[in-house]
Design an enzyme around this catalytic site. Sequence first.
Site, PDB file in Angstrom:
ATOM      1  N   THR A  98       0.875  -1.184   0.000  1.00 19.47           N
ATOM      2  CA  THR A  98       0.000   0.000   0.000  1.00 19.47           C
ATOM      3  C   THR A  98       0.903   1.221   0.000  1.00 19.47           C
ATOM      4  O   THR A  98       1.772   1.353   0.859  1.00 19.47           O
ATOM      5  CB  THR A  98      -0.909   0.002   1.245  1.00 19.47           C
ATOM      6  OG1 THR A  98      -1.717  -1.182   1.213  1.00 19.47           O
ATOM      7  CG2 THR A  98      -1.814   1.214   1.260  1.00 19.47           C
ATOM      8  N   GLU A 198       8.971  13.650  -9.327  1.00 21.26           N
ATOM      9  CA  GLU A 198       9.545  14.895  -8.820  1.00 21.26           C
ATOM     10  C   GLU A 198       9.764  15.883  -9.964  1.00 21.26           C
ATOM     11  O   GLU A 198       9.940  15.494 -11.117  1.00 21.26           O
ATOM     12  CB  GLU A 198      10.906  14.623  -8.160  1.00 21.26           C
ATOM     13  CG  GLU A 198      10.852  13.663  -7.003  1.00 21.26           C
ATOM     14  CD  GLU A 198      10.605  12.217  -7.409  1.00 21.26           C
ATOM     15  OE1 GLU A 198      11.045  11.818  -8.501  1.00 21.26           O
ATOM     16  OE2 GLU A 198       9.930  11.496  -6.645  1.00 21.26           O
TER      17      GLU A 198
HETATM   18  N1  HPA Z   1      10.733   9.093  -8.821  1.00 21.94           N
HETATM   19  C1  HPA Z   1       9.907   8.566  -7.916  1.00 21.94           C
HETATM   20  N2  HPA Z   1       9.491   7.311  -7.948  1.00 21.94           N
HETATM   21  C2  HPA Z   1       9.953   6.538  -8.943  1.00 21.94           C
HETATM   22  C3  HPA Z   1      10.827   7.018  -9.911  1.00 21.94           C
HETATM   23  C4  HPA Z   1      11.238   8.378  -9.854  1.00 21.94           C
HETATM   24  O1  HPA Z   1      12.013   8.879 -10.681  1.00 21.94           O
HETATM   25  N3  HPA Z   1      11.090   5.979 -10.753  1.00 21.94           N
HETATM   26  C5  HPA Z   1      10.402   4.908 -10.270  1.00 21.94           C
HETATM   27  N4  HPA Z   1       9.717   5.242  -9.180  1.00 21.94           N
END
Ligand code: HPA
Length: 277
Positions: A98, A198
């Site tokens: 989760t 991000e």
């Molecule tokens: N950022 C956050 N979560 C993720 C990323 C990422 O670049 N790649 C895979 N999960």
Amino acid sequence: MSETLSNPLDDPAADPFEIAAEAADDITRLTGMPRHDIALTLGSGWGQAAELIGETVATIPATEVTGFSKPALEGHVGTLRSVVTPRGKHVLIIGARTHFYEGHGPRRVVHSVRTAAATGARTMVLTNGAGGIKHTWKPGTPVLISDHINLTGSTPLEGATFVDLTDLYSVRLRDLARMIDPSLDEGVYCQFTGPQYETPAEVQMAKAIGGHIVGMSTALEAIAARQAGMEILGFSLITNMAAGIQTTPLSHQEVMEAGQAAGPVISSLLARVIGAM
Ligand code: HPA
């Protein structure tokens, strides 16, 4: 217990540890296995490890276990699997995570960890797919988590519960992993809330404060595992270079494809590390 209208963890008066103990009883009843030694949460890309770790004793749908949420992605049935390694260690494999971004709060996020602890597991192995900040990490690279920065603004701890997080990610278990694969690099994992990836500026912030890996899981789970007194090993699969480090846009498709491509290699690595425990 099937999830009916509501999840018992959503009742603020309920004790999450009692619910975890009930869930552990469900697992014992459904798997026939009275206790487990090691728990393993499988993140993006790591799924094939379940087949390689040992002999499967039982596989059960997570929805049959008290407090487990319905899978976030439709058509994806979360399962719990009980496996025995060639050395005779019992591993509870959690294929039903989760995420914090699902919005159900930290109790539900860490319920699988607390349940695993209640089944007797003293070791928690957390895996995920994540973005890499170090330029040397190409997509498909597995890295060890050496520490984390919790950027969720949340915690699974309730009340004045002061838990030490020094050496949260076990030096002993990281050394064990490097004995299996000496080329393993390590880094600091930053948990963002997600589900948006991000911005490049956020990735630069993560880098400036000491982060090397960006993702949307693991830190809250590690805190709960430490609270439960477990020894923790964390692995990230770098599925992509973090936003702005790679110049092309990020996509869930790309993340899934990188996970699939790296799957066989990282799954066998993980199985060998767990086999050595
Ligand atoms: N950022 C956050 N979560 C993720 C990323 C990422 O670049 N790649 C895979 N999960």
